[in-house]
Design a protein around this motif. Sequence first.
Motif, PDB file in Angstrom:
ATOM      1  N   GLY A   1       0.755  -1.159   0.047  1.00 48.73           N
ATOM      2  CA  GLY A   1      -0.074   0.091  -0.083  1.00 48.73           C
ATOM      3  C   GLY A   1       0.785   1.247  -0.174  1.00 48.73           C
TER       4      GLY A   1
ATOM      5  N   ALA B   1       3.414   2.589   2.942  1.00 50.68           N
ATOM      6  CA  ALA B   1       3.519   1.595   3.942  1.00 50.68           C
ATOM      7  C   ALA B   1       5.184   1.526   4.066  1.00 50.68           C
TER       8      ALA B   1
ATOM      9  N   ALA C   1      -0.064  -3.187   4.103  1.00 53.92           N
ATOM     10  CA  ALA C   1      -0.202  -1.655   4.329  1.00 53.92           C
ATOM     11  C   ALA C   1       0.194  -1.397   5.802  1.00 53.92           C
TER      12      ALA C   1
ATOM     13  N   ALA D   1       4.168  -2.456   7.891  1.00 52.23           N
ATOM     14  CA  ALA D   1       3.427  -3.072   7.063  1.00 52.23           C
ATOM     15  C   ALA D   1       2.822  -4.205   7.733  1.00 52.23           C
TER      16      ALA D   1
END
Lengths: 200, 200, 200
Positions: A143, A146, A159, A163
């Motif tokens: 993401g 992240a 994410a 993460a």
Amino acid sequence: MHTKATEGVFVHPNALCESENVGGGTRVWAFAHVMHGARIGRYCNIGDHAFVEDGATIGDRVTLKNGVMVWNGITVEDDAFIGPGVVFTNDLHPRSPRMPEAAGRYAHVENWLTTTVVHRGASIGAGAVILCGVSIGRFAVIGAGAVVTHDVTDHRVAAGNPAEIIGWACRCGAPLSDALTCSVCRRRYRPAGDSLVLFE
Amino acid sequence: MHTKATEGVFVHPNALCESENVGGGTRVWAFAHVMHGARIGRYCNIGDHAFVEDGATIGDRVTLKNGVMVWNGITVEDDAFIGPGVVFTNDLHPRSPRMPEAAGRYAHVENWLTTTVVHRGASIGAGAVILCGVSIGRFAVIGAGAVVTHDVTDHRVAAGNPAEIIGWACRCGAPLSDALTCSVCRRRYRPAGDSLVLFE
Amino acid sequence: MHTKATEGVFVHPNALCESENVGGGTRVWAFAHVMHGARIGRYCNIGDHAFVEDGATIGDRVTLKNGVMVWNGITVEDDAFIGPGVVFTNDLHPRSPRMPEAAGRYAHVENWLTTTVVHRGASIGAGAVILCGVSIGRFAVIGAGAVVTHDVTDHRVAAGNPAEIIGWACRCGAPLSDALTCSVCRRRYRPAGDSLVLFE
């Protein structure tokens, strides 16, 4: 401007491409710098202000969006997408190499260099930071924003800072529901260990 | 260097400004790149290493600090401040467009482009990442390093990864106490739905 | 290209070095920009796409990796390592200075400028964001991707968004166990207030 590159490579007049190991069909955009000794495959797109260091290895059809930095010790396999402003690293405990208390460590590259691999077809979202030593699996999705501190296996979505795994992604990039059928491209998957495989 | 710009625009000798839609009084600094087709208003400041893509729209008196990247599909209204290293995005599920499994999606821009608006007078802190599809309200403040995944309404302050609402901000930029009176400029507000309005 | 710099400074042909206060042995790499009035010591390394503003002060043997931005009001002491893509700030409540509601505040620098110090031998990890007004202690380590909102004292390791203290670091950069003996370089420490001191 140094623009030594193989035939069929486009190098913007305001870019620097010092490597002779860049494949045909690849484009290097304004203010990007590809160092001597960097290896880049065919049909890649190297965005404005990107930097690819001596010792980096990049496959075919890879997208490095603007401002991406890829160092010695980083491998980016075919078809990966590296979003704008993504930063890789290659030293887990960096100090300024000319500081007397750290200079010894930097005398030999094996003392400090830690490698990273981004596997085929993975995507790394904008502004993500990738700590060295990790593996980003095939078709995985990181993401935007992240901070990746651990391995992410194939097709996984991760994410946050640090993460964490939050789901699965299809080869096409769309998130997969628990039924493991893509609502966009209709590919179907089944679990296989830590990963997914396509129903053929 | 390409320095086609309208009268009264300052383009640093080491910048690239390929757009003819840049308003008078705007300055474009070293190693910045404004693409053909980007629209930028009057009295803006476009910092070193910034990038403004074809299809981006930027209002008057906007500050883009160094290294900001603004893509096709992003609108930044008048008087906004975009801090250093802020990264926008315009694709929620990016893959490398030349990967065979994703090439179809990238054949038509409407398949992948997701737009974002930063409204008048908002500020986005250094190093923030803005996921596409969001709206940042008038005079809103995004904290440094935030990762914005949802809309932020007018005058709201949001921070963190993912960003969450943590308070209110005055037009002048200062945080507002619960009394909704600014301790710096003395403006007074009253609540109005999700936003604030000035006591006139 | 402006390449006014003192004797013994290497300035890449694609860099801009407008300061005459750069010490011998320092190297400034491609697409970096050191402004007039910036002060940089000896034997520093200023990476590609870095930016050092008028009013920034940088000591000796400092490493600024690629894309680092150092503003007016930031002091980076000797031997510090500033990782790739690190962003500093110098205004806690930024607005676009030409917005009518904020222009008064920007008429005097003391209204908005907030200073930051990175002390000797500290390391800041890749992609970290440093809010202004903080002090990063001697030999402290900021994790990659951290967002630093408070002071970090000597030898402390901080990570996350917002950054929290997670351990101790040795002068050499390695993490220290609770026994305060470095497993890499064998230096031994004892606690001293908020910091550590070496057993001599």
